[in-house]
Enzyme design. Structure first.
Site, PDB file in Angstrom:
ATOM      1  N   PHE A 139       0.869  -1.183   0.000  1.00  0.00           N
ATOM      2  CA  PHE A 139       0.000   0.000   0.000  1.00  0.00           C
ATOM      3  C   PHE A 139       0.902   1.228   0.000  1.00  0.00           C
ATOM      4  CE2 PHE A 139      -2.346   3.496   1.877  1.00  0.00           C
ATOM      5  CZ  PHE A 139      -3.515   3.454   1.137  1.00  0.00           C
ATOM      6  N   ASP A 225       9.379   2.466   1.434  1.00  0.00           N
ATOM      7  CA  ASP A 225       8.225   3.216   1.945  1.00  0.00           C
ATOM      8  C   ASP A 225       8.145   2.946   3.443  1.00  0.00           C
ATOM      9  OD1 ASP A 225       5.740   4.013   2.852  1.00  0.00           O
ATOM     10  OD2 ASP A 225       4.656   3.372   1.067  1.00  0.00           O
ATOM     11  N   LYS A 254       3.016  10.049   8.706  1.00  0.00           N
ATOM     12  CA  LYS A 254       2.345   9.570   9.920  1.00  0.00           C
ATOM     13  C   LYS A 254       2.814  10.284  11.194  1.00  0.00           C
ATOM     14  CE  LYS A 254       0.284   5.559   8.132  1.00  0.00           C
ATOM     15  NZ  LYS A 254      -1.166   5.521   8.126  1.00  0.00           N
TER      16      LYS A 254
HETATM   17  C1  LIG Z   1       3.032   2.176   3.824  1.00  0.00           C
HETATM   18  C2  LIG Z   1       2.160   3.363   3.547  1.00  0.00           C
HETATM   19  N1  LIG Z   1       2.471   4.174   2.529  1.00  0.00           N
HETATM   20  C3  LIG Z   1       1.719   5.263   2.254  1.00  0.00           C
HETATM   21  C4  LIG Z   1       0.583   5.556   2.974  1.00  0.00           C
HETATM   22  C5  LIG Z   1      -0.240   6.759   2.634  1.00  0.00           C
HETATM   23  O1  LIG Z   1      -0.089   7.721   3.618  1.00  0.00           O
HETATM   24  P1  LIG Z   1      -1.150   8.927   3.748  1.00  0.00           P
HETATM   25  O2  LIG Z   1      -2.448   8.329   4.150  1.00  0.00           O
HETATM   26  O3  LIG Z   1      -0.547   9.835   4.774  1.00  0.00           O
HETATM   27  O4  LIG Z   1      -1.213   9.575   2.398  1.00  0.00           O
HETATM   28  C6  LIG Z   1       0.213   4.722   4.040  1.00  0.00           C
HETATM   29  C7  LIG Z   1      -1.008   5.002   4.829  1.00  0.00           C
HETATM   30  O5  LIG Z   1      -1.513   4.204   5.554  1.00  0.00           O
HETATM   31  C8  LIG Z   1       1.014   3.591   4.330  1.00  0.00           C
HETATM   32  O6  LIG Z   1       0.704   2.761   5.332  1.00  0.00           O
END
Ligand SMILES: Cc1ncc(COP(=O)(O)O)c(C=O)c1O
Length: 399
Positions: A139, A225, A254
């Site tokens: 994700f 990520d 986050k």
């Molecule tokens: C691994 C990862 N990447 C990207 C995101 C996207 O982050 P945001 O919701 O702050 O755009 C998330 C959100 O849960 C995530 O868990």
């Protein structure tokens, strides 16, 4: 009509219908506790999805926020700001990265990473390489590029086409599939070291070692990520540090400002040369207020040895949670994760267990219908985790 029902009505009448919300209205929070509109207390095992890593509404952070809000909040990146520079220096000490770009969310940080990888290949390496390879089950966010990068199908992608070109995903753990997917058009491989939304699945160390070597061999960038796994959550500052590798780019968001929106993309000095003035920007990124708060977050994480704490509590949790597998072999398959990024994989549908836990005052997440996902504040008392395990044991015995 209860206060909660009244609020649900207001929200449904006025806010775009994009969330399957829990039947709970949160009105205040402190440390690892949440309180609903009717005054019920919950133990928070989710931290706003890995955001309040230092716990909710801390007085030290509130003080910094209040003071900075009277000095300078936001003037845009047309100006130099001490708060931003100070934060960059502190954050860069946590890894081998050479430069940081500040933004406002995880998706934006990943968007910046994808843009930088493509532009670096074209402008610095003179290579027409733009493809980004990700892992199935990953994700990466909800912007058009990051939802395309996300290795999942379903509602996240449905109805949003045409999606940007140049993305593909391969099965996690399958190095031959990755090798076959790389071409002379590949700019980068992007992975979560521990898949979060995908169900708390840490990549195997042997796989990551070979993946990093493969990226070097093929001259493609490796992007980590760290939006969910970073900032001490996994028991180290960044989850890739468990694997002894150095990504070319990594992303964070986050809990960077423990609740204020902030994202960051880190790159080596060399790769960062792919950007130049005018090539990428954001109005809010790295504003003085969020930067000052994030600076304090970094100080607290270092001073209070938060990564070590998360590692210790996570190990103890896995040890005690293993009892659940022994006691309920027909219901609990495994407990996995690193630090306080934890998943309890059930053998049965978890909806009623999840609802029963909520009724008994525990806020967590159910992923893929069978995985109880725990992302508690890293400052939580172990007794809270123990109470959770005891309660879960009771529910599993009754069901
Ligand atoms: C691994 C990862 N990447 C990207 C995101 C996207 O982050 P945001 O919701 O702050 O755009 C998330 C959100 O849960 C995530 O868990």
């Amino acid at each position: 009509m209860s206060k909660h029902d009244n609020l649900v009505k207001k929200v449904n009448n006025n806010i775009c219908n994009t969330y399957g919300r829990y039947p709970v209205s949160i009105s205040k929070a402190k440390g690892a506790r949440l309180y609903d509109l009717d005054g019920n207390e919950y133990i928070d095992l989710l931290s706003g999805i890995s955001v309040a890593n230092l716990g909710h509404c801390r007085e030290d952070l509130a003080k910094v926020m209040a003071e900075q809000s009277q000095k300078l909040v936001q003037v845009s990146n047309l100006f130099y700001q001490e708060e931003q520079a100070e934060l960059a220096e502190k954050l860069l000490k946590t890894s081998d990265a050479g430069k940081v770009f500040f933004c406002n969310s995880g998706a934006e940080a990943n968007e910046a990473a994808i843009k930088l990888a493509r532009r670096y290949m074209r402008k610095v390496k003179n290579k027409e390489a733009y493809e980004i390879i990700t892992l199935q089950g990953s994700f990466h966010g909800r912007t058009l590029a990051t939802l395309t990068a996300t290795g999942q199908d379903g509602l996240i992608k449905e109805g949003f086409g045409p999606l940007p070109e140049g993305f593909k995903s391969v099965p996690a753990g399958d190095i031959e599939a990755m090798r076959n997917a790389i071409s002379d058009k590949t700019a980068a491989i992007m992975v979560e070291m521990i898949q979060g939304e995908g169900g708390i699945r840490p990549l195997a160390p042997e796989y990551v070692t070979v993946l990093a070597a493969l990226a070097k061999e093929k001259d493609v960038l490796l992007i980590a990520d760290e939006v969910q796994s970073g900032l001490c959550r996994s028991g180290k500052w960044w989850a890739f540090q468990h694997y002894g590798i150095t990504p070319d780019i990594f992303t964070s968001a986050k809990s960077l400002a423990n609740g204020l929106p902030m994202g960051a993309m880190f790159a080596t000095d060399t790769v960062a040369t792919g950007f130049e003035p005018g090539s990428h920007a954001t109005t809010f990124g790295g504003g003085a207020l969020v930067s000052k708060v994030a600076s304090k977050v970094v100080d607290i994480m270092n001073d209070e040895k938060i990564a070590e704490r998360a590692a210790k509590l996570g190990e103890q949790f896995k040890k005690e949670a293993a009892e659940l597998i022994t006691r309920h072999p027909d219901k609990v398959e495994t407990v996995r994760g690193l630090g306080l990024m934890l998943g309890i994989q059930l053998k049965i549908d978890g909806s009623s267990i999840f609802a029963a836990l909520r009724d008994k005052g525990f806020i967590l997440n159910l992923t893929k219908g069978t995985i109880l996902r725990l992302l508690p504040p890293l400052t939580i008392d172990f007794e809270d985790l123990r109470t959770f395990l005891k309660t879960l044991d009771g529910i599993l015995s009754e069901n």
